[in-house]
Design a protein around this motif. Structure first.
Motif, PDB file in Angstrom:
ATOM      1  N   LEU A 193      45.555   3.925  49.182  1.00  0.00           N
ATOM      2  CA  LEU A 193      44.034   4.097  49.739  1.00  0.00           C
ATOM      3  C   LEU A 193      43.337   3.728  48.523  1.00  0.00           C
ATOM      4  CD1 LEU A 193      42.064   5.474  51.902  1.00  0.00           C
ATOM      5  CD2 LEU A 193      42.372   7.521  50.230  1.00  0.00           C
ATOM      6  N   ILE A 194      42.223   2.787  49.151  1.00  0.00           N
ATOM      7  CA  ILE A 194      41.121   2.270  47.938  1.00  0.00           C
ATOM      8  C   ILE A 194      39.771   2.617  48.212  1.00  0.00           C
ATOM      9  CG2 ILE A 194      40.071   0.408  46.888  1.00  0.00           C
ATOM     10  CD1 ILE A 194      42.578  -1.306  47.249  1.00  0.00           C
ATOM     11  N   GLN A 195      39.285   3.676  47.623  1.00  0.00           N
ATOM     12  CA  GLN A 195      38.143   4.343  48.030  1.00  0.00           C
ATOM     13  C   GLN A 195      36.917   3.588  47.228  1.00  0.00           C
ATOM     14  OE1 GLN A 195      39.032   8.069  46.648  1.00  0.00           O
ATOM     15  NE2 GLN A 195      38.598   8.914  48.696  1.00  0.00           N
ATOM     16  N   SER A 196      35.721   3.198  47.798  1.00  0.00           N
ATOM     17  CA  SER A 196      34.674   2.633  46.891  1.00  0.00           C
ATOM     18  C   SER A 196      33.373   3.239  47.196  1.00  0.00           C
ATOM     19  CB  SER A 196      34.718   1.076  47.304  1.00  0.00           C
ATOM     20  OG  SER A 196      34.372   1.056  48.770  1.00  0.00           O
ATOM     21  N   VAL A 197      32.583   3.259  46.258  1.00  0.00           N
ATOM     22  CA  VAL A 197      31.033   3.942  46.472  1.00  0.00           C
ATOM     23  C   VAL A 197      30.195   3.115  45.578  1.00  0.00           C
ATOM     24  CG1 VAL A 197      31.671   5.544  44.390  1.00  0.00           C
ATOM     25  CG2 VAL A 197      30.033   6.351  46.294  1.00  0.00           C
ATOM     26  N   ILE A 198      28.905   3.267  45.719  1.00  0.00           N
ATOM     27  CA  ILE A 198      27.866   2.653  44.938  1.00  0.00           C
ATOM     28  C   ILE A 198      28.032   3.635  43.702  1.00  0.00           C
ATOM     29  CG2 ILE A 198      25.374   2.373  44.663  1.00  0.00           C
ATOM     30  CD1 ILE A 198      26.463   0.449  46.844  1.00  0.00           C
ATOM     31  N   ALA A 199      27.920   2.594  42.488  1.00  0.00           N
ATOM     32  CA  ALA A 199      27.878   3.370  41.442  1.00  0.00           C
ATOM     33  C   ALA A 199      26.679   3.757  40.714  1.00  0.00           C
ATOM     34  CB  ALA A 199      28.898   2.443  40.219  1.00  0.00           C
ATOM     35  N   ASN A 200      26.406   4.653  40.200  1.00  0.00           N
ATOM     36  CA  ASN A 200      25.240   5.169  39.497  1.00  0.00           C
ATOM     37  C   ASN A 200      25.224   4.860  38.229  1.00  0.00           C
ATOM     38  OD1 ASN A 200      26.584   7.311  38.233  1.00  0.00           O
ATOM     39  ND2 ASN A 200      26.075   8.704  39.802  1.00  0.00           N
ATOM     40  N   GLN A 201      24.037   5.086  37.509  1.00  0.00           N
ATOM     41  CA  GLN A 201      23.686   4.421  36.133  1.00  0.00           C
ATOM     42  C   GLN A 201      24.564   4.991  35.348  1.00  0.00           C
ATOM     43  OE1 GLN A 201      21.755   1.919  35.713  1.00  0.00           O
ATOM     44  NE2 GLN A 201      22.226   1.722  33.594  1.00  0.00           N
ATOM     45  N   GLU A 202      24.867   6.272  35.549  1.00  0.00           N
ATOM     46  CA  GLU A 202      25.939   7.240  34.757  1.00  0.00           C
ATOM     47  C   GLU A 202      27.416   6.620  34.737  1.00  0.00           C
ATOM     48  OE1 GLU A 202      27.785  11.686  34.250  1.00  0.00           O
ATOM     49  OE2 GLU A 202      25.703  11.444  35.340  1.00  0.00           O
ATOM     50  N   ALA A 203      27.686   6.373  35.777  1.00  0.00           N
ATOM     51  CA  ALA A 203      29.154   5.725  36.148  1.00  0.00           C
ATOM     52  C   ALA A 203      29.242   4.248  35.373  1.00  0.00           C
ATOM     53  CB  ALA A 203      29.630   5.275  37.624  1.00  0.00           C
ATOM     54  N   ILE A 204      28.168   3.423  35.461  1.00  0.00           N
ATOM     55  CA  ILE A 204      28.010   2.224  34.853  1.00  0.00           C
ATOM     56  C   ILE A 204      28.193   2.604  33.440  1.00  0.00           C
ATOM     57  CG2 ILE A 204      26.665   0.173  34.379  1.00  0.00           C
ATOM     58  CD1 ILE A 204      25.539   0.735  37.015  1.00  0.00           C
ATOM     59  N   LEU A 205      27.470   3.330  32.801  1.00  0.00           N
ATOM     60  CA  LEU A 205      27.524   3.629  31.283  1.00  0.00           C
ATOM     61  C   LEU A 205      28.545   4.442  30.783  1.00  0.00           C
ATOM     62  CD1 LEU A 205      23.714   4.401  30.865  1.00  0.00           C
ATOM     63  CD2 LEU A 205      24.768   2.169  30.297  1.00  0.00           C
ATOM     64  N   LYS A 206      29.159   5.558  31.307  1.00  0.00           N
ATOM     65  CA  LYS A 206      29.981   6.388  30.993  1.00  0.00           C
ATOM     66  C   LYS A 206      31.400   6.483  31.651  1.00  0.00           C
ATOM     67  CE  LYS A 206      26.505   9.863  29.603  1.00  0.00           C
ATOM     68  NZ  LYS A 206      26.213  11.186  29.688  1.00  0.00           N
ATOM     69  N   GLY A 207      31.369   5.770  32.843  1.00  0.00           N
ATOM     70  CA  GLY A 207      32.734   5.426  33.572  1.00  0.00           C
ATOM     71  C   GLY A 207      32.822   6.229  34.771  1.00  0.00           C
ATOM     72  N   VAL A 213      29.531  -1.318  42.227  1.00  0.00           N
ATOM     73  CA  VAL A 213      30.514  -0.455  43.090  1.00  0.00           C
ATOM     74  C   VAL A 213      31.592  -0.088  42.284  1.00  0.00           C
ATOM     75  CG1 VAL A 213      31.902  -0.561  45.376  1.00  0.00           C
ATOM     76  CG2 VAL A 213      29.576  -1.699  45.156  1.00  0.00           C
ATOM     77  N   ALA A 214      32.070   1.340  42.551  1.00  0.00           N
ATOM     78  CA  ALA A 214      32.907   1.840  41.808  1.00  0.00           C
ATOM     79  C   ALA A 214      34.214   2.060  42.663  1.00  0.00           C
ATOM     80  CB  ALA A 214      32.679   3.301  41.147  1.00  0.00           C
ATOM     81  N   PHE A 215      35.536   1.787  42.393  1.00  0.00           N
ATOM     82  CA  PHE A 215      36.506   1.986  43.146  1.00  0.00           C
ATOM     83  C   PHE A 215      37.639   2.915  42.493  1.00  0.00           C
ATOM     84  CE2 PHE A 215      37.905  -1.618  40.863  1.00  0.00           C
ATOM     85  CZ  PHE A 215      39.152  -1.361  40.525  1.00  0.00           C
ATOM     86  N   LYS A 216      38.545   3.511  43.403  1.00  0.00           N
ATOM     87  CA  LYS A 216      39.585   4.169  42.987  1.00  0.00           C
ATOM     88  C   LYS A 216      40.826   3.830  43.908  1.00  0.00           C
ATOM     89  CE  LYS A 216      40.798   8.988  42.230  1.00  0.00           C
ATOM     90  NZ  LYS A 216      40.088  10.582  42.280  1.00  0.00           N
ATOM     91  N   VAL A 217      41.910   3.660  43.401  1.00  0.00           N
ATOM     92  CA  VAL A 217      43.291   3.406  43.854  1.00  0.00           C
ATOM     93  C   VAL A 217      44.104   4.621  44.163  1.00  0.00           C
ATOM     94  CG1 VAL A 217      45.064   1.850  44.083  1.00  0.00           C
ATOM     95  CG2 VAL A 217      43.018   1.026  43.250  1.00  0.00           C
ATOM     96  N   LYS A 218      44.569   5.169  45.106  1.00  0.00           N
ATOM     97  CA  LYS A 218      45.468   6.092  45.402  1.00  0.00           C
ATOM     98  C   LYS A 218      46.642   5.517  46.013  1.00  0.00           C
ATOM     99  CE  LYS A 218      41.934   9.871  45.796  1.00  0.00           C
ATOM    100  NZ  LYS A 218      41.560  10.928  46.945  1.00  0.00           N
ATOM    101  N   THR A 219      47.803   6.241  45.779  1.00  0.00           N
ATOM    102  CA  THR A 219      49.025   5.850  46.577  1.00  0.00           C
ATOM    103  C   THR A 219      49.708   7.099  46.834  1.00  0.00           C
ATOM    104  OG1 THR A 219      50.969   4.641  46.599  1.00  0.00           O
ATOM    105  CG2 THR A 219      50.408   5.850  44.220  1.00  0.00           C
ATOM    106  N   THR A 220      50.609   7.056  48.055  1.00  0.00           N
ATOM    107  CA  THR A 220      51.503   8.136  48.456  1.00  0.00           C
ATOM    108  C   THR A 220      52.677   8.317  47.670  1.00  0.00           C
ATOM    109  OG1 THR A 220      52.606   6.547  50.170  1.00  0.00           O
ATOM    110  CG2 THR A 220      50.691   7.580  50.943  1.00  0.00           C
ATOM    111  N   ASN A 221      52.990   7.250  46.831  1.00  0.00           N
ATOM    112  CA  ASN A 221      53.964   7.600  46.106  1.00  0.00           C
ATOM    113  C   ASN A 221      53.636   7.376  44.235  1.00  0.00           C
ATOM    114  OD1 ASN A 221      56.809   7.500  44.855  1.00  0.00           O
ATOM    115  ND2 ASN A 221      57.648   6.570  46.442  1.00  0.00           N
ATOM    116  N   THR A 222      53.225   8.300  43.847  1.00  0.00           N
ATOM    117  CA  THR A 222      52.828   7.819  42.606  1.00  0.00           C
ATOM    118  C   THR A 222      53.785   7.704  41.546  1.00  0.00           C
ATOM    119  OG1 THR A 222      52.726  10.262  41.974  1.00  0.00           O
ATOM    120  CG2 THR A 222      50.598   9.362  42.761  1.00  0.00           C
TER     121      THR A 222
END
Length: 179
Positions: A88-102, A38-47
């Motif tokens: 905000l933390i977003q998550s998604v199933i990671a495909n093979q490309e994400a696992i290998l390349k980021g 699973v891939a995740f990404k963190v976002k904030t309202t105050n970067t």
């Protein structure tokens, strides 16, 4: 703890023991509840105020990842110690490309056909105590490496480390009971 289909989060509030002119840290643990990456990404309202590390990553199946959120030193106390900042933390199933390349930004767009789960966390200021400062000073004198010092400068960092090790030992205990 909040459990989504892909990941669970603990805690649901980022608690910062507020002190003027000090960089503060706290953590949130993401647990992959699936048998897939699973891939995740963190976002904030105050970067400009916060940095999260890692802010994108892939979590191995049935594993936990700790995210350290750093609040930059503040020169003024907020009115009534209230904080309007959110994450905000977003998550998604990671495909093979994400696992290998980021992880890429496109993975988190709903237009791409991916199912994107979202969890909102809010930042909360809690009063700092003399005990918090004393513990942080003691930790700074004992630990020789800079990264862990920064992580543990306040009580919430120490609590996060304790929770991390407790989670680790619980996992070991569960694995030993299965065998």
């Amino acid at each position: 703890m909040n459990t989504g289909t892909l990941v669970s989060f603990d805690p649901l509030e980022l608690k910062f023991p507020f002190e003027l002119n000090k960089q503060l840290h706290c953590s949130v643990h993401l647990t992959n509840e699936t048998d897939q990456h699973v891939a995740f990404k963190v976002k904030t309202t105050n970067t400009k105020k916060y940095i999260s590390r890692p802010n994108v990553a892939v979590i191995l199946p049935r594993s936990t990842c700790a995210i350290i959120v750093t609040m930059q030193a503040q020169k003024e106390a907020p009115l009534n110690m209230q904080c309007q900042d959110k994450f905000l933390i977003q998550s998604v199933i990671a495909n093979q490309e994400a696992i290998l390349k980021g992880v890429t930004a496109e993975m988190f767009t709903k237009e791409s056909g991916n199912v994107v789960e979202e969890c909102k966390l809010k930042a909360v200021y809690i009063p700092s105590t003399p005990l918090t400062s004393t513990i942080a000073q003691g930790v700074q004198e004992v630990l020789p490496f800079n990264a862990l010092e920064k992580y543990m400068r306040n009580l919430s960092g120490i609590e996060a480390l304790r929770q991390h090790f407790m989670h680790f030992w619980v996992k070991i205990g569960q694995n030993n009971q299965k065998g």
